[in-house]
Design an enzyme around this catalytic site. Sequence first.
Site, short mmCIF file in Angstrom:
data_model
loop_
_atom_site.label_atom_id
_atom_site.label_comp_id
_atom_site.label_asym_id
_atom_site.label_seq_id
_atom_site.Cartn_x
_atom_site.Cartn_y
_atom_site.Cartn_z
N LYS A 1 -17.69 3.58 0.75
CA LYS A 1 -18.40 4.18 -0.39
C LYS A 1 -19.88 3.95 -0.12
CE LYS A 1 -17.91 4.37 -5.41
NZ LYS A 1 -17.84 5.81 -5.54
C1 LIG Z 1 -15.59 10.42 -3.14
C2 LIG Z 1 -14.73 9.65 -4.08
N1 LIG Z 1 -13.39 9.79 -4.03
C3 LIG Z 1 -12.57 9.12 -4.86
C4 LIG Z 1 -13.08 8.26 -5.82
C5 LIG Z 1 -12.14 7.52 -6.72
O1 LIG Z 1 -12.17 6.15 -6.40
P1 LIG Z 1 -11.90 5.03 -7.48
O2 LIG Z 1 -10.58 5.35 -8.11
O3 LIG Z 1 -11.82 3.77 -6.70
O4 LIG Z 1 -13.01 5.06 -8.46
C6 LIG Z 1 -14.46 8.10 -5.93
C7 LIG Z 1 -15.03 7.20 -6.93
O5 LIG Z 1 -15.30 6.07 -6.64
C8 LIG Z 1 -15.29 8.79 -5.03
O6 LIG Z 1 -16.62 8.66 -5.11
#
Ligand SMILES: Cc1ncc(COP(=O)(O)O)c(C=O)c1O
Length: 312
Positions: A156
């Site tokens: 991330k």
């Molecule tokens: C690109 C992306 N995909 C998926 C997610 C979903 O991840 P999470 O459930 O850990 O928030 C996020 C958010 O964090 C994201 O930025």
Amino acid sequence: MSQWIWMNGELVAYEDAKVHVLTHALHYGTGVFEGVRAYENPQGQPAIFRHADHIDRLFQSAGLYHMEIPFSKEEIRAATHETITRNGLKSCYIRPLVFRGAGPMGLNPLDAPVEVAIAAWPWGAYLGDGALEKGVRAKVSSWRRISSDSLIPHAKASGQYLNSVLAKIESVRAGYEEAILLDAQGFVSEGTGENLFVVLDGVIYTPPQTAGILDGINRDAVMRIARDEGFEIVERNLARAELTLADELFMTGTAAELTPIREIDDHVVGDGVRGPITTRLQQVFLDALHGRDPRYTEWNDVVSVESPKAAA
Ligand SMILES: Cc1ncc(COP(=O)(O)O)c(C=O)c1O
């Protein structure tokens, strides 16, 4: 916005939480972050959903970009609790950010300092009022999701979000609430900040780790809940047309929680309303987020708020 932001070991006033214009991350995107939420539990305390998993992913993202976080996981957890408490928050969104600060310019970031900030603020439904109940309209983006041969979908990382930003702008300008990105092979990947689930003939499908997804923490939570509720859940590549043919579609993410998709590429999904499987999973998921389901309370990291009396 909240009054206090934690920066490099101390809480500073909102207006003092500043960086230098030569901050490396500002030029090259060399930061990693998390999106986390806390919810008020039935006892009236803020409780951070799957906090340990978010901190683990923050450290993993940092490691993938060769950044050593100058605090331990326990220190980051304590700093987050402090930020919530000092701001007097109950339900909030939390944004930890680890970034390369001001140092030598150029693409080698290794001599730039690694800095850490944690902010928290109240934030309602990410995809708009009523999105959780009514669902949103989404469009498959002309932009493909970043692929693992040029960037790191599993991280991330700040700079990687230019991909999501382009897709988001395109979809919003075209009148949709969200974009769905395909991966480099043309299989369905995910939303700009959400993982995706497809319900077809009673089975729940979601793209696999190899489809360029971020390994979402809420994706994992919803998969566990779906299995506990007796549903079959399958990770496999999905063709674009399966989105249109789906009986139900929904997205998961910290910001979007569990949001149904009611239209995809101008096709109505199922009956155009939140479907029965989405409704059931959303209900259990929201209970888990708020610490109301005893099966999942280990997911809630309770922030103990001293009463002003006790603190005095
Ligand atoms: C690109 C992306 N995909 C998926 C997610 C979903 O991840 P999470 O459930 O850990 O928030 C996020 C958010 O964090 C994201 O930025």
